[in-house]
Design an enzyme around this catalytic site. Sequence first.
Site, PDB file in Angstrom:
ATOM      1  CD  GLU A 431      -0.940  13.313  -5.356  1.00 42.23           C
ATOM      2  OE1 GLU A 431      -0.851  12.537  -6.314  1.00 42.23           O
ATOM      3  OE2 GLU A 431      -0.138  13.310  -4.402  1.00 42.23           O
ATOM      4  CD  GLU A 507      -1.126  11.090  -0.585  1.00 46.42           C
ATOM      5  OE1 GLU A 507      -2.309  11.352  -0.868  1.00 46.42           O
ATOM      6  OE2 GLU A 507      -0.359  10.476  -1.339  1.00 46.42           O
TER       7      GLU A 507
HETATM    8  C1  GAL Z   1       0.135  10.035  -3.990  1.00 50.89           C
HETATM    9  C2  GAL Z   1      -1.349   9.712  -4.166  1.00 50.89           C
HETATM   10  C3  GAL Z   1      -1.741   8.473  -3.409  1.00 50.89           C
HETATM   11  C4  GAL Z   1      -0.750   7.396  -3.625  1.00 50.89           C
HETATM   12  C5  GAL Z   1       0.604   7.873  -3.197  1.00 50.89           C
HETATM   13  C6  GAL Z   1       1.696   6.853  -3.271  1.00 50.89           C
HETATM   14  O1  GAL Z   1       0.616  10.865  -4.963  1.00 50.89           O
HETATM   15  O2  GAL Z   1      -2.127  10.765  -3.722  1.00 50.89           O
HETATM   16  O3  GAL Z   1      -3.015   8.047  -3.790  1.00 50.89           O
HETATM   17  O4  GAL Z   1      -0.759   7.093  -4.978  1.00 50.89           O
HETATM   18  O5  GAL Z   1       0.962   8.947  -4.029  1.00 50.89           O
HETATM   19  O6  GAL Z   1       2.908   7.418  -2.876  1.00 50.89           O
END
Ligand code: GAL
Length: 815
Positions: A431, A507
């Site tokens: 991100e 993710e």
């Molecule tokens: C994402 C990020 C992670 C964590 C997660 C929590 O956007 O890549 O590191 O912050 O959100 O939901």
Amino acid sequence: MIRVFLCCLLFCPSLLTAQELRQSFLLEKDWRFSQGDVDKAASTTFDDSGWDQVTVPHDWAIYGPFDRVHDLQEVAVTQNGEKVATVKTGRTGGLPYVGVGWYRNTFDVDAFEKSQKRVVLKFDGAMSEARVYVNGQEVCFWPYGYNAFHCDVTDFINPSGKDNLVAVRLENRPQSSRWYPGAGLYRNVHVIVTDQVHVPVWGTFVTTPFVSDTLASVRLETNIEHADGKVVRVTTDIIDGEGKVVSSKDNAQKINYGQPFVQHLEVLDPNLWSPESPALYKAISRIFIDGKLLDSYETRFGIRDIKFVADRGFFLNGKHRKFQGVCNHHDLGPLGAAINVSALRYQLELLMDMGCDAIRTAHNMPAPELVELCDELGLMMMIEPFDEWEIAKCLNGYHRFFEDWAERDMVNMIRHFRNNPSVVMWSIGNEVPTQCSPEGYKVARFLQDICHREDPTRPVTCGMDQVSCVLENGFASMLDIPGFNYRVHRYGEAYAKLPQNLLLGAETTSTVSSRGVYKFPVEKKAEAVYADHQSSSYDLEHCSWSNLPDEDLAMADDHAWSLGQFVWTGFDYLGEPSPYDTDAWPNHSSMFGIIDLASIPKDRYYLYRSVWNKQSKTLHVLPHWTWAERVGEVTPVFVYTNYPSAELFINGKSQGVRRKTEETVQHRYRLMWTDVVYEPGELKVVAYDDNGKLAEEKIVRTAGKPHQIVLETPHKIIAADGKSLAYVRVKVLDKEGNLCPNEDALVRFSVTGAGQYRAAANGDPTCLDLFHEPKMHLFNGQLTAIVQAGDRPGDVQLEAKSKGLKSGKIFVKVE
Ligand code: GAL
């Protein structure tokens, strides 16, 4: 000083000469440590006798105390959609990781002769901005706390070889992280002594250009230093998992321009590496010049074939599979960031039983022990270096170093892990705000090119969350594999638009829940917050940017082009306590984990297990059934199972049979009885097989008064190595043996015998009990205490006491 020789001298007489030439030992014991900056601390005449004596790996911040003021950040987390800055509490765990720390130790180099030997210090990771001094001279600087680095310190070694002082200054700036980074020499420190002519650190590269069931061709590239212009002979044996030599080569060639020495070997009927069968080989290479053996180097590797096929997905050894993965941060909950192999192993074993087959190291380089365990146990890995490139997410984040250090950091990461068969993909970032800048694709291209140059065998992805930008600006189309973070509803559009015809859930999910906490009425909610600062374990709550597990499971099930996913996260971690991160102290640890900070599975674990673990049956029921205040109230019951149907009975009365349906995405993966009315007594679930026959039952009963503490451990025997751990589950039960699911009493621990008390955790993200103190409050009737082996065999006994309860005792064998 205790030296741990990695190679066994006694049992390998044929290698004796070579191993005398190459010595490798860890600097673990007898470190002196001081927090805060100290003048002249690198000097050989400095008196450190007043400093703390510590063992490395060491995390100086995990001992607390927790405090809201630690690393208090006033920020707008733009990647979470925030526009206005607010006070973020507990973002980095509420622990004192910020500041300077100094470490000092000494080591000896046997039979040191400067003109003949090389001495290298290797750090597996030092948090952070490490300045290393040997005998008072600065020998290297490495800013990124997660990466391994090494420096040749030969020129600084005392002529006698004895009593060399190594001093390390570390500094963590405030606002340098979005989660708990840990502090100090939290990974291993190695001393490596070789001949002048030697294979350098990470000096080999094994690839398998041809792989079939009957034949594998193995290509071994060996870098050899100080051999330029000389004819070098390299003999290499490939040894299989049983210790048999299965292939050998003996070649000689002149080394020019420092080019690597290349050999090709064949392995017939290879044992292919896969999660189901993690077969490993090692290549042992011996380096000779003028008939003299100068070095011996061992490279562990695996033989496997990976293919990412457009529209069809990922194939391992010719077999299609989806990533059933999780993302994990590097901390080990109550142990902090200090690396411990048995803690890592336990994490992986719990995940594997859930059916997980892949790990994403978020968002940084892992400890080598984790990668080695993934090789051995059979988990695939996506290794990711960065959470920031040149544009900041954190005021003092990695962006400060990106321009000067990104390439060096990438090179170290890739050379470190490119021989590990578990690693199937590199990610270049998470991100990163750069994804939306007009020329961001150039930065991505720069990093992807480094991967291709250093390792042409694995594809490259990047976790992208700004779907609209990256679909338009050429960023996503340039990557080998487009990886998306959340926004599963846009995968179809991205698949149609992008040229790769594949999509990875880099993710996913970020559902939030607290183990054993259930909120009513039971409904899907984004950003739900409650007075007790917990989230519901009905697994229906998520953040504004995230979603529920069922949607990502369906995506993987429905589309061949979906490569599967990496769920955020396998384990809860220290820091990032969303949705309680904005002035919501005392929350200081995450709620995203499928497993809590105490290594206790939440209900969600069984939802994934029911889909992912095809080898075992899952039948799990929630919530608990002890609700004095809910008599007569609607109290839904969910069952996570891979049986086709189940029937629910409350005190013997059937509530009906449920089977999975297409009604909603939740109905595809959960059996739900939404209108059950609570009455105390017995909740029974009966699961039926394909023929409608009773296959398994689960019963949960209303608990009576708390009566006894019961201790259980899967680690009944642990090694007498001073490091191995037994995780002991502490439960409070009533007289009949039912878990008391609302019990939160303080439990005190004592350990006697062949080990010591190490830490405890209860999984409550609001709990400020210190992990290392031998007392902890229960959270919903349970917690975990961790006992560490001593270095002598014997029994270790843990006793747990709490006012008004029968004490619990357990023995663990240390051998
Ligand atoms: C994402 C990020 C992670 C964590 C997660 C929590 O956007 O890549 O590191 O912050 O959100 O939901």
